[in-house]
Design an enzyme around this catalytic site. Structure first.
Site, PDB file in Angstrom:
ATOM      1  N   LYS A  45       0.809  -1.236   0.000  1.00  0.00           N
ATOM      2  CA  LYS A  45       0.000   0.000   0.000  1.00  0.00           C
ATOM      3  C   LYS A  45       0.842   1.285   0.000  1.00  0.00           C
ATOM      4  O   LYS A  45       0.372   2.342   0.445  1.00  0.00           O
ATOM      5  CB  LYS A  45      -1.008   0.050   1.166  1.00  0.00           C
ATOM      6  CG  LYS A  45      -1.822  -1.187   1.390  1.00  0.00           C
ATOM      7  CD  LYS A  45      -2.324  -1.839   0.134  1.00  0.00           C
ATOM      8  CE  LYS A  45      -3.442  -1.094  -0.553  1.00  0.00           C
ATOM      9  NZ  LYS A  45      -3.800  -1.816  -1.825  1.00  0.00           N
ATOM     10  N   HIS A 100       7.564  -7.057  -2.274  1.00  0.00           N
ATOM     11  CA  HIS A 100       7.388  -6.614  -0.886  1.00  0.00           C
ATOM     12  C   HIS A 100       8.392  -7.336   0.027  1.00  0.00           C
ATOM     13  O   HIS A 100       8.267  -7.260   1.248  1.00  0.00           O
ATOM     14  CB  HIS A 100       5.982  -6.950  -0.386  1.00  0.00           C
ATOM     15  CG  HIS A 100       4.864  -6.261  -1.105  1.00  0.00           C
ATOM     16  ND1 HIS A 100       4.911  -4.947  -1.475  1.00  0.00           N
ATOM     17  CD2 HIS A 100       3.640  -6.716  -1.496  1.00  0.00           C
ATOM     18  CE1 HIS A 100       3.771  -4.623  -2.082  1.00  0.00           C
ATOM     19  NE2 HIS A 100       2.993  -5.669  -2.102  1.00  0.00           N
ATOM     20  N   SER A 130      -5.069   2.853   3.919  1.00  0.00           N
ATOM     21  CA  SER A 130      -5.213   2.207   2.615  1.00  0.00           C
ATOM     22  C   SER A 130      -5.365   0.697   2.800  1.00  0.00           C
ATOM     23  O   SER A 130      -6.220   0.052   2.177  1.00  0.00           O
ATOM     24  CB  SER A 130      -3.986   2.539   1.762  1.00  0.00           C
ATOM     25  OG  SER A 130      -4.074   1.943   0.504  1.00  0.00           O
TER      26      SER A 130
HETATM   27  P1  A3P Z   1      -5.177   4.689  -1.307  1.00  0.00           P
HETATM   28  O1  A3P Z   1      -5.859   3.457  -0.818  1.00  0.00           O
HETATM   29  O2  A3P Z   1      -4.765   5.592  -0.181  1.00  0.00           O
HETATM   30  O3  A3P Z   1      -5.944   5.421  -2.351  1.00  0.00           O
HETATM   31  P2  A3P Z   1      -0.126  -0.414  -3.614  1.00  0.00           P
HETATM   32  O4  A3P Z   1      -0.155  -0.321  -5.105  1.00  0.00           O
HETATM   33  O5  A3P Z   1       1.242  -0.453  -3.038  1.00  0.00           O
HETATM   34  O6  A3P Z   1      -1.031  -1.493  -3.128  1.00  0.00           O
HETATM   35  O7  A3P Z   1      -0.724   0.973  -3.068  1.00  0.00           O
HETATM   36  C1  A3P Z   1      -2.047   1.339  -3.316  1.00  0.00           C
HETATM   37  C2  A3P Z   1      -2.216   2.795  -2.950  1.00  0.00           C
HETATM   38  O8  A3P Z   1      -1.520   3.605  -3.920  1.00  0.00           O
HETATM   39  C3  A3P Z   1      -3.680   3.219  -2.987  1.00  0.00           C
HETATM   40  O9  A3P Z   1      -3.798   4.235  -1.988  1.00  0.00           O
HETATM   41  C4  A3P Z   1      -3.773   3.777  -4.403  1.00  0.00           C
HETATM   42  O10 A3P Z   1      -4.876   4.631  -4.621  1.00  0.00           O
HETATM   43  C5  A3P Z   1      -2.444   4.526  -4.482  1.00  0.00           C
HETATM   44  N1  A3P Z   1      -2.059   4.875  -5.860  1.00  0.00           N
HETATM   45  C6  A3P Z   1      -1.883   4.063  -6.920  1.00  0.00           C
HETATM   46  N2  A3P Z   1      -1.605   4.787  -8.025  1.00  0.00           N
HETATM   47  C7  A3P Z   1      -1.610   6.081  -7.660  1.00  0.00           C
HETATM   48  C8  A3P Z   1      -1.408   7.334  -8.356  1.00  0.00           C
HETATM   49  N3  A3P Z   1      -1.185   7.395  -9.667  1.00  0.00           N
HETATM   50  N4  A3P Z   1      -1.478   8.474  -7.628  1.00  0.00           N
HETATM   51  C9  A3P Z   1      -1.732   8.459  -6.296  1.00  0.00           C
HETATM   52  N5  A3P Z   1      -1.941   7.311  -5.592  1.00  0.00           N
HETATM   53  C10 A3P Z   1      -1.885   6.149  -6.269  1.00  0.00           C
END
Ligand code: A3P
Length: 288
Positions: A45, A100, A130
Site C-alpha cells: 500500500k 514486498h 489504505s
Molecule cells: P489509497 O488506498 O490511499 O488510495 P499499492 O499499489 O502499493 O497497493 O498501493 C495502493 C495505494 O496507492 C492506494 O492508496 C492507491 O490509490 C495509491 N495509488 C496508486 N496509483 C496512484 C497514483 N497514480 N497516484 C496516487 N496514488 C496512487
C-alpha cells in the site's frame, strides 16, 4: 487473526495464499537476477501499482503500449507471487520487477548482481488507512475489524509482510551504495515529473520533454483509475469487490486525519518513533 487459513507463513512473514505459494517462494529463492533488472520494493500500500505504471514507459523511451495492453501483474510482476514463474522468464530485458520482500530474504543472486533498486516509502498512517480498506474489498485478506483493532495488528506486525518499521529499516544502511534510490509516495504526489526525472537519472536513461510529459500524464491517479490494465477491474468481484472500495481508492496524502482520533495518533506516533529510534531515518511526515 480471524482466519489464518488465508495466509501462508514464510520465514515468519504472512502472505496471502491466493497470490503466494510454496512453488512461487521456491522460484523466488532460486531466482537469477540480471544486472539490468530494475527492482521496485515497497511495503504493501505504498505505491507498488504506481511503480508498475511508471517503470515500463521510462524503460521504453516513453512508449505507453505495455501499460495500455498488459495487466500490471504481468507487465511488472511481483518477484514472490504466483505469476512470477509464469511470466518473468519471458519478459524482455531490461525487466522491471516489484516486490514486498525484506532485504534479508532476497535471493542470493540479487546480492551478486548489479540490479538496481527503487525503494518507495509512504507515511505509515496513510498505509494503514489504505490497507484497512484493501482488507475490506479483497476476499483473500481477512476482515480488518474496527480501525482501532486493525491499528493494533498493524503496529504488532500481525499483518501481511510484517511490521512497517522492520521493512523500512531493513532496506536502509546497506552495502548497495548507488544501486538503491529512495523515494516517497508523497514526493511523487507533489512532483511526479521531478521524481520521474530522478528515476531516469538513477537508471542512466533519458526521455524527451514531450515523452516525459506523456508518461507523467498517463501516471496520474485520475488516468490510472480508468486504465483497466491497472485498476484491477479485470479481477472478478468475488476476489476484489470494487463496490466495497476501489483499489485506486483516494490517492492522496493525509487521509489518515479522517480516521485517527487524537489519542490514536499519539499512540501510533509513539509506537513508530520507538521502533525507528537510533535508525537516523527521517521522513517529511515526521514533523506533521
Ligand atoms: P489509497 O488506498 O490511499 O488510495 P499499492 O499499489 O502499493 O497497493 O498501493 C495502493 C495505494 O496507492 C492506494 O492508496 C492507491 O490509490 C495509491 N495509488 C496508486 N496509483 C496512484 C497514483 N497514480 N497516484 C496516487 N496514488 C496512487
Amino acid at each position: 487473526m480471524a482466519d489464518t487459513g488465508l495466509y501462508l507463513n514464510y520465514q515468519g512473514l504472512l502472505m496471502p495464499r491466493l497470490t503466494h505459494s510454496e512453488e512461487s517462494l521456491k522460484y523466488l529463492e532460486k531466482f537469477t537476477f540480471k544486472d539490468d533488472d530494475i527492482f521496485a520494493v515497497t511495503y504493501p500500500k505504498s505505491g507498488t501499482t504506481w511503480m508498475q505504471e511508471i517503470l515500463p514507459p521510462l524503460l521504453n523511451g516513453g512508449d505507453l503500449n505495455a501499460v495500455q495492453t498488459i495487466p500490471n501483474w504481468d507487465r511488472v510482476p511481483w518477484l514472490e507471487e504466483t505469476r512470477a514463474p509464469l511470466v518473468l522468464d519471458k519478459i524482455p530485458s531490461p525487466r522491471a520487477i516489484v516486490s514486498h520482500m525484506p532485504y534479508h530474504l532476497m535471493p542470493q543472486t540479487f546480492f551478486n548482481s548489479k540490479a538496481k533498486v527503487i525503494y518507495v516509502t509512504r507515511n505509515p498512517k496513510d498505509v494503514l488507512v489504505s490497507s484497512f480498506h484493501f482488507h475490506k474489498m479483497a476476499s483473500f485478506l481477512d476482515d480488518p475489524g474496527t480501525f482501532e483493532e486493525f491499528t493494533d495488528r498493524f503496529l504488532a506486525g500481525n499483518v501481511i509482510f510484517g511490521k512497517w518499521t522492520d521493512h523500512v529499516k531493513c532496506w536502509r544502511n546497506l552495502d548497495l551504495g548507488d544501486r538503491i534510490l529512495y523515494i516517497t509516495y508523497e514526493e511523487m504526489l507533489q512532483d511526479l515529473r521531478g521524481v520521474l526525472e530522478q528515476i531516469l537519472t538513477f537508471l542512466g536513461r533519458q526521455l524527451s520533454g514531450d515523452a516525459l510529459d506523456r508518461v507523467v500524464d498517463h501516471c496520474t491517479f485520475k488516468n490510472m483509475k480508468t486504465n483497466t490494465m491497472s485498476n484491477y477491474s479485470l479481477v472478478p468481484e468475488g476476489i476484489m469487490d470494487c463496490n466495497k472500495s476501489s483499489f485506486l481508492r483516494k490517492g492522496v496524502a493525509g487521509d489518515w486525519k479522517n480516521y485517527f482520533s487524537p489519542e490514536l495518533d499519539i499512540k501510533f506516533t509513539a509506537a513508530i518513533q520507538e521502533e525507528m529510534k537510533g535508525s537516523n531515518i527521517k521522513f517529511p511526515w515526521d514533523e506533521e
